[in-house]
Design an enzyme around this catalytic site. Structure first.
Site, PDB file in Angstrom:
ATOM      1  N   SER A 132     -23.270 -51.242   5.548  1.00 49.40           N
ATOM      2  CA  SER A 132     -23.508 -50.189   6.544  1.00 49.40           C
ATOM      3  C   SER A 132     -24.986 -49.827   6.497  1.00 49.40           C
ATOM      4  O   SER A 132     -25.829 -50.719   6.393  1.00 49.40           O
ATOM      5  CB  SER A 132     -22.601 -49.002   6.227  1.00 49.40           C
ATOM      6  OG  SER A 132     -22.735 -48.003   7.192  1.00 49.40           O
TER       7      SER A 132
ATOM      8  N   HIS B 134     -21.303 -52.076   9.837  1.00 52.14           N
ATOM      9  CA  HIS B 134     -21.197 -50.916  10.743  1.00 52.14           C
ATOM     10  C   HIS B 134     -22.336 -50.985  11.753  1.00 52.14           C
ATOM     11  O   HIS B 134     -23.476 -51.274  11.398  1.00 52.14           O
ATOM     12  CB  HIS B 134     -21.295 -49.610   9.949  1.00 52.14           C
ATOM     13  CG  HIS B 134     -20.109 -49.384   9.066  1.00 52.14           C
ATOM     14  ND1 HIS B 134     -20.076 -48.405   8.110  1.00 52.14           N
ATOM     15  CD2 HIS B 134     -18.904 -50.011   9.001  1.00 52.14           C
ATOM     16  CE1 HIS B 134     -18.900 -48.437   7.490  1.00 52.14           C
ATOM     17  NE2 HIS B 134     -18.179 -49.404   8.016  1.00 52.14           N
TER      18      HIS B 134
ATOM     19  N   ASP C 286     -16.213 -46.744   3.098  1.00 52.54           N
ATOM     20  CA  ASP C 286     -15.539 -47.905   3.677  1.00 52.54           C
ATOM     21  C   ASP C 286     -15.790 -49.131   2.787  1.00 52.54           C
ATOM     22  O   ASP C 286     -16.909 -49.340   2.318  1.00 52.54           O
ATOM     23  CB  ASP C 286     -16.085 -48.153   5.094  1.00 52.54           C
ATOM     24  CG  ASP C 286     -15.192 -49.065   5.903  1.00 52.54           C
ATOM     25  OD1 ASP C 286     -14.010 -49.222   5.551  1.00 52.54           O
ATOM     26  OD2 ASP C 286     -15.687 -49.627   6.912  1.00 52.54           O
TER      27      ASP C 286
END
Lengths: 276, 184
Positions: free
Chosen positions: B9, B36, B129
């Site tokens: 991310s 992401h 995540d």
């Protein structure tokens, strides 16, 4: 992500078989890895600690089969997803379809009303609601009822309105909604020309023929490939010459359209037109 | 032949670019990238990664067949599942950990479909995540690598993974590259 429940292959098969035996709903048409995730998600959401408990409940409570399988269906999560596609559809409405006397549209496998309400807002902006005949179909009556009501949660409303403003910077969904106590509700005038029908895209015949537009975005993702192909073939046959089929941004017509009837009319979006 | 699944991310883009730049054209394994990204921007990301990659890289279509030596980048606003039978499935299900694509989803599907023929790598990021998915990969017998939090621009994601799972290696980006170059 919550620590999703583990489901063994045996438990997975047993759930699928049990549902099929009790209700005739065939879950083997659904993409297995996503279905497995939907099972696990359902268990987490409702506090089931083992798949066996689900199977036991299916066996003793007939009404549970319906609520369980309905939740396996993936709802859309926002309106105006892929704003570029909606911008192109807006142009098609203005340049190609606004001159038609009646515009026949089908939204198969509607799930959550976002895709449908987005379409209706676009039609309303183009003053085409009155001349449109829109079929919204689903195998589940509860999903149709939800769509008919036209409710939208505040969080979803916020995301949807932001998406909408990317296309129409000076507009707001306020124009088409009323604030309820905790939610927003779409104006029933938007929905007045929508025919809600219980229909299974795989087993049943289409609700009509000669459609000007079929919107089937991101629904075939959840079917296994053969079912995807059969469903899209059926849709292509239902479109009138010169009509449009729209599928999701990362989907394609591979293995369908055996007669080569469809051609792409957009560089970036999956908007197809049927040959005249 | 291995399947390498990389999640990242905030702060991971540069590391991913370095990894892709240093892998040879003959890299025999399949690479899946779940990063992401902005949901409304569908173009530009894959093009930016292509600039330095010697491997073919693209965003898969739903039900696309997986080919060795290719790099698959999860498309914007879709979850990416690795399906048994060597295909990719995409989904518009609700975001997980506020993310779509969700790294947990891709990792968990790799655990389910690929078992121990897999390497899971988690890079820099600002939420949790990937931690649960990585745990599932570990349970399935995969090798688990986490970028060294000291090197990460944002260390929340890697720290969450280290806390959740007994990871096999905590590597710097150059160690990750070296590991992949020697993966047989």
């Amino acid at each position: 992500m919550e620590n999703l429940a583990n489901i063994t292959d045996e438990e997975f098969r047993r759930i699928v078989t049990t549902v099929n035996t009790l209700s005739n709903i065939d879950l083997t048409i659904l993409q297995p890895i996503i279905l497995r995730h939907r099972f696990a998600r359902y268990m987490n959401k409702h506090g089931y600690t083992s798949a066996s408990t689900i199977i036991d409940k299916l066996l003793i409570d007939k009404s549970f089969v319906k609520s369980f399988t309905t939740e396996l269906w993936v709802h859309t999560t926002e309106m105006f997803r892929d704003t570029e596609m909606w911008t192109e559809l807006d142009t098609i409405f203005k340049q190609r379809l606004s001159g038609e006397t009646v515009v026949k549209i089908w939204v198969p496998d509607v799930c959550g009303d976002d895709e449908l309400t987005t379409l209706l807002v676009l039609l309303a902006n183009n003053k085409m609601i009155q001349k449109s005949m829109i079929y919204a179909t689903s195998p589940y009556q509860s999903i149709l009822d939800e769509c008919k009501y036209g409710n939208i949660e505040p969080k979803k409303y916020e995301i949807s309105d932001a998406n909408y403003k990317r296309i129409y910077p000076t507009n707001s969904l306020e124009q088409y909604t009323k604030k309820q106590e905790k939610t927003f509700r779409f104006s029933q005038e938007l929905l007045e020309n929508v025919i809600f029908l219980k229909q299974n895209i795989i087993k049943d015949t289409p609700p009509d023929k000669g459609f000007n537009l079929i919107l089937f975005r991101n629904r075939a993702l959840y079917y296994i490939n053969q079912v995807r192909k059969n469903s899209i073939e059926k849709l292509i046959q239902s479109i009138m010459p010169g009509g449009y089929l729209i599928i999701g941004a990362n989907e394609n017509l591979n293995g369908t359209d055996q007669d080569g009837m469809m051609f792409k009319v957009s560089k970036a979006e999956n908007i197809y037109k049927k040959k005249q | 032949m291995y399947n390498v699944v990389i999640g990242g991310s905030a702060g991971s883009f540069q590391t991913v670019t370095c990894i892709l730049a240093d892998l040879p054209k003959t890299f025999p394994h399949t690479l899946f990238l779940c990063l992401h990204r902005l949901k409304h921007i569908r173009t530009g990301f894959v093009e930016a990664l292509k600039l330095k990659s010697k491997l073919p890289i693209h965003e898969p279509q739903d039900k696309e067949t997986i080919l060795p030596g290719n790099v698959y980048l999860a498309p914007a606003n879709y979850h990416m599942y690795i399906e048994q039978g060597n295909t990719i499935s995409l989904s518009t299900e609700e975001p997980v950990n506020h993310s779509r694509p969700s790294i947990d989803i891709t990792f968990a599907s790799a655990a389910q479909s690929l078992g121990n023929q897999c390497v899971g790598i988690l890079l820099s990021g600002a939420n949790k995540d990937g931690a649960i998915g990585l745990k599932k990969m570990k349970e399935a017998g995969a090798t688990i690598i986490v970028q060294s939090p000291d090197e990460c621009q944002v260390k929340t994601m890697t720290l969450a993974a280290i806390k959740t799972t007994d990871v096999d290696y905590i590597f710097t980006s150059s160690q990750i590259i070296s590991y992949l170059q020697n993966l047989k």
